[in-house]
Design a protein around this motif. Structure first.
Motif, PDB file in Angstrom:
ATOM      1  N   VAL A   1      61.037  29.091  52.912  1.00 62.65           N
ATOM      2  CA  VAL A   1      59.892  28.862  53.090  1.00 62.65           C
ATOM      3  C   VAL A   1      58.276  29.947  52.199  1.00 62.65           C
ATOM      4  O   VAL A   1      57.418  29.060  51.645  1.00 62.65           O
ATOM      5  N   LEU A   2      59.038  31.150  52.140  1.00 64.06           N
ATOM      6  CA  LEU A   2      58.076  32.124  51.231  1.00 64.06           C
ATOM      7  C   LEU A   2      58.066  31.554  49.942  1.00 64.06           C
ATOM      8  O   LEU A   2      57.297  30.801  49.150  1.00 64.06           O
ATOM      9  N   SER A   3      59.232  30.670  49.385  1.00 58.15           N
ATOM     10  CA  SER A   3      58.772  30.078  47.770  1.00 58.15           C
ATOM     11  C   SER A   3      57.987  28.648  47.442  1.00 58.15           C
ATOM     12  O   SER A   3      57.602  28.984  46.923  1.00 58.15           O
ATOM     13  N   CYS A   4      58.284  28.463  49.286  1.00 59.92           N
ATOM     14  CA  CYS A   4      57.555  26.288  48.610  1.00 59.92           C
ATOM     15  C   CYS A   4      56.662  27.134  48.551  1.00 59.92           C
ATOM     16  O   CYS A   4      55.193  26.632  48.273  1.00 59.92           O
ATOM     17  N   VAL A   5      55.337  28.203  50.125  1.00 60.13           N
ATOM     18  CA  VAL A   5      54.797  28.414  49.418  1.00 60.13           C
ATOM     19  C   VAL A   5      53.879  29.810  48.771  1.00 60.13           C
ATOM     20  O   VAL A   5      52.544  28.994  47.903  1.00 60.13           O
ATOM     21  N   LEU A   6      54.650  30.373  48.215  1.00 53.33           N
ATOM     22  CA  LEU A   6      54.218  30.825  47.018  1.00 53.33           C
ATOM     23  C   LEU A   6      54.149  29.868  45.506  1.00 53.33           C
ATOM     24  O   LEU A   6      53.211  29.926  44.856  1.00 53.33           O
ATOM     25  N   PHE A   7      54.923  28.497  44.734  1.00 51.45           N
ATOM     26  CA  PHE A   7      55.026  28.031  44.363  1.00 51.45           C
ATOM     27  C   PHE A   7      53.486  27.154  43.836  1.00 51.45           C
ATOM     28  O   PHE A   7      52.450  26.786  42.899  1.00 51.45           O
TER      29      PHE A   7
ATOM     30  N   PRO B   1      74.058  24.902  53.029  1.00 50.15           N
ATOM     31  CA  PRO B   1      74.913  25.080  53.639  1.00 50.15           C
ATOM     32  C   PRO B   1      74.386  27.231  53.633  1.00 50.15           C
ATOM     33  O   PRO B   1      73.235  27.778  53.190  1.00 50.15           O
ATOM     34  N   VAL B   2      75.141  27.703  54.773  1.00 52.55           N
ATOM     35  CA  VAL B   2      74.211  28.819  54.981  1.00 52.55           C
ATOM     36  C   VAL B   2      75.274  30.274  54.016  1.00 52.55           C
ATOM     37  O   VAL B   2      74.026  31.012  53.981  1.00 52.55           O
ATOM     38  N   THR B   3      75.741  28.978  53.007  1.00 51.74           N
ATOM     39  CA  THR B   3      76.146  29.918  52.184  1.00 51.74           C
ATOM     40  C   THR B   3      75.669  30.361  50.359  1.00 51.74           C
ATOM     41  O   THR B   3      75.940  30.755  49.583  1.00 51.74           O
ATOM     42  N   ILE B   4      74.512  29.057  51.115  1.00 47.92           N
ATOM     43  CA  ILE B   4      73.834  29.193  49.201  1.00 47.92           C
ATOM     44  C   ILE B   4      73.144  30.688  48.746  1.00 47.92           C
ATOM     45  O   ILE B   4      72.758  31.368  49.504  1.00 47.92           O
ATOM     46  N   PRO B   5      73.952  30.806  47.882  1.00 46.29           N
ATOM     47  CA  PRO B   5      73.239  31.274  47.523  1.00 46.29           C
ATOM     48  C   PRO B   5      71.650  31.827  47.318  1.00 46.29           C
ATOM     49  O   PRO B   5      71.138  31.027  46.743  1.00 46.29           O
ATOM     50  N   LEU B   6      71.067  33.067  47.248  1.00 46.79           N
ATOM     51  CA  LEU B   6      69.734  33.047  47.243  1.00 46.79           C
ATOM     52  C   LEU B   6      68.548  32.900  46.007  1.00 46.79           C
ATOM     53  O   LEU B   6      67.570  31.758  46.248  1.00 46.79           O
ATOM     54  N   TRP B   7      69.462  32.847  44.962  1.00 47.03           N
ATOM     55  CA  TRP B   7      68.081  32.598  43.429  1.00 47.03           C
ATOM     56  C   TRP B   7      68.590  31.066  43.521  1.00 47.03           C
ATOM     57  O   TRP B   7      67.469  30.167  42.988  1.00 47.03           O
ATOM     58  N   MET B   8      69.175  30.178  44.447  1.00 45.06           N
ATOM     59  CA  MET B   8      69.526  29.183  44.298  1.00 45.06           C
ATOM     60  C   MET B   8      68.597  28.801  45.155  1.00 45.06           C
ATOM     61  O   MET B   8      67.921  26.987  45.194  1.00 45.06           O
ATOM     62  N   VAL B   9      68.552  28.445  45.538  1.00 47.90           N
ATOM     63  CA  VAL B   9      66.777  28.614  47.540  1.00 47.90           C
ATOM     64  C   VAL B   9      66.086  28.562  46.186  1.00 47.90           C
ATOM     65  O   VAL B   9      65.150  27.829  46.448  1.00 47.90           O
ATOM     66  N   VAL B  10      65.328  29.482  46.019  1.00 49.25           N
ATOM     67  CA  VAL B  10      64.253  29.531  44.762  1.00 49.25           C
ATOM     68  C   VAL B  10      63.963  28.619  44.148  1.00 49.25           C
ATOM     69  O   VAL B  10      62.643  28.176  43.706  1.00 49.25           O
TER      70      VAL B  10
END
Length: 308
Positions: A31-37, A68-77
């Protein structure tokens, strides 16, 4: 958008209860990444700020729910960047994107990092904050159904209903999704046409073709409750921008999503087909609108006199 956020909260709570605190971490970062971008895009191009419409928050939540909950956080960004900048803003922002941003980002991540996007864990498994490579994996209900496992190893209907199964963060609990979907219908944010015909088509199609003992032996209830079809039907196939606006068009859209989902689940090499079915139907939405739009016959009396 605020109603959609409220409707997504039950699924978020269920995801946290099933997968632990990391489900909340993934959702917050998304959510924060989407708002920031979105904010950076308007700043760089000197456009009016649009983060106040809450659409970036909705995209961030839906993107997280499809991971999945195991997704690396940098991939989320990276997924958030793709959803907001590439799919949404490149085409003019809210109301102009031709496909669902969250689902498009999910498809992009799945094509780029298939292993990370298909690493599932059993419910109530402790997932480390950073290093998720050593987590013991578990099959999703659809993968178990499509495989050689016996029926006794499949999750029960009750576990599917409450969400006590492996899968993406926001797709496991049918109960939570139904609570949110009913809220949206009561608030008249969405109409029942697309979810109803989508789920009905999946039920009929999988009953006919997804059985292990020939035609008309498929477990349609299991197929409807498992995977992301419930989340997709209520929260992504009903997106205003990327779905038809006519009643007939919405019925066609729902049936089309269901048919493609069944095709992928039964004959494809991937046990789930919800995301791709919605994205493919997003692409043909303009054609559906054109075909199903009511035709105007004749002209006003003033218009005829002016032409004369």
């Amino acid at each position: 958008m605020l109603d959609v956020i409220i409707a997504l909260i039950p699924a978020l709570i269920a995801g946290i209860l099933v997968f632990g605190y990391r489900a909340l971490v993934v959702t917050v970062i998304s959510v924060l990444s989407c708002v920031l971008f979105e904010w950076l895009w308007t700043k760089i191009l000197k456009k009016p700020a649009t983060i106040g419409d809450f659409s970036a928050i909705v995209t961030g939540m839906l993107l997280a729910f499809n991971m999945p909950v195991t997704i690396p956080l940098w991939m989320v960004v990276i997924g958030a960047f793709f959803a907001i900048v590439i799919v949404k803003q490149f085409f003019g922002g809210i109301g102009h994107n031709f496909m669902n941003p969250a689902l498009a980002a999910r498809a992009f991540l799945l094509a780029s990092w298939a292993l990370a996007m298909t690493t599932w864990v059993a419910p109530h498994t402790s997932v480390p904050f950073w290093n998720t490579a050593d987590v013991v994996t578990s099959a999703t209900p659809l993968a178990a159904y499509a495989g050689t496992e016996g029926a006794s190893q499949l999750p029960s209907y009750f576990n599917l209903f409450i969400g006590n199964v492996g899968g993406c963060i926001g797709e496991t609990s049918v109960l939570a999704i139904l609570i949110g979907g009913i809220y949206l219908i009561v608030r008249k944010v969405i109409r029942i046409r697309i979810p109803f015909f989508y789920l009905l088509t999946v039920a009929v199609g999988t009953w006919m073709f997804a059985g292990h003992n020939g035609l008309f032996t498929g477990d349609w209830l299991y197929q409807v409750m498992a995977g992301g079809v419930m989340l997709g039907a209520f929260f992504m196939a009903t997106d205003y921008t990327t779905t038809p606006y006519t009643p007939v068009g919405q019925i066609i859209f729902g049936i089309g999503c269901g048919v493609i989902t069944v095709l992928i689940r039964v004959w494809g090499g991937y046990p789930e087909g919800c995301s791709y079915s919605i994205l493919l139907m997003n692409i043909v939405t303009p054609l559906i609108d054109r075909v199903t739009a009511p035709k105007r016959y004749g002209a006003s009396k003033k218009g005829k006199e002016a032409q004369a």
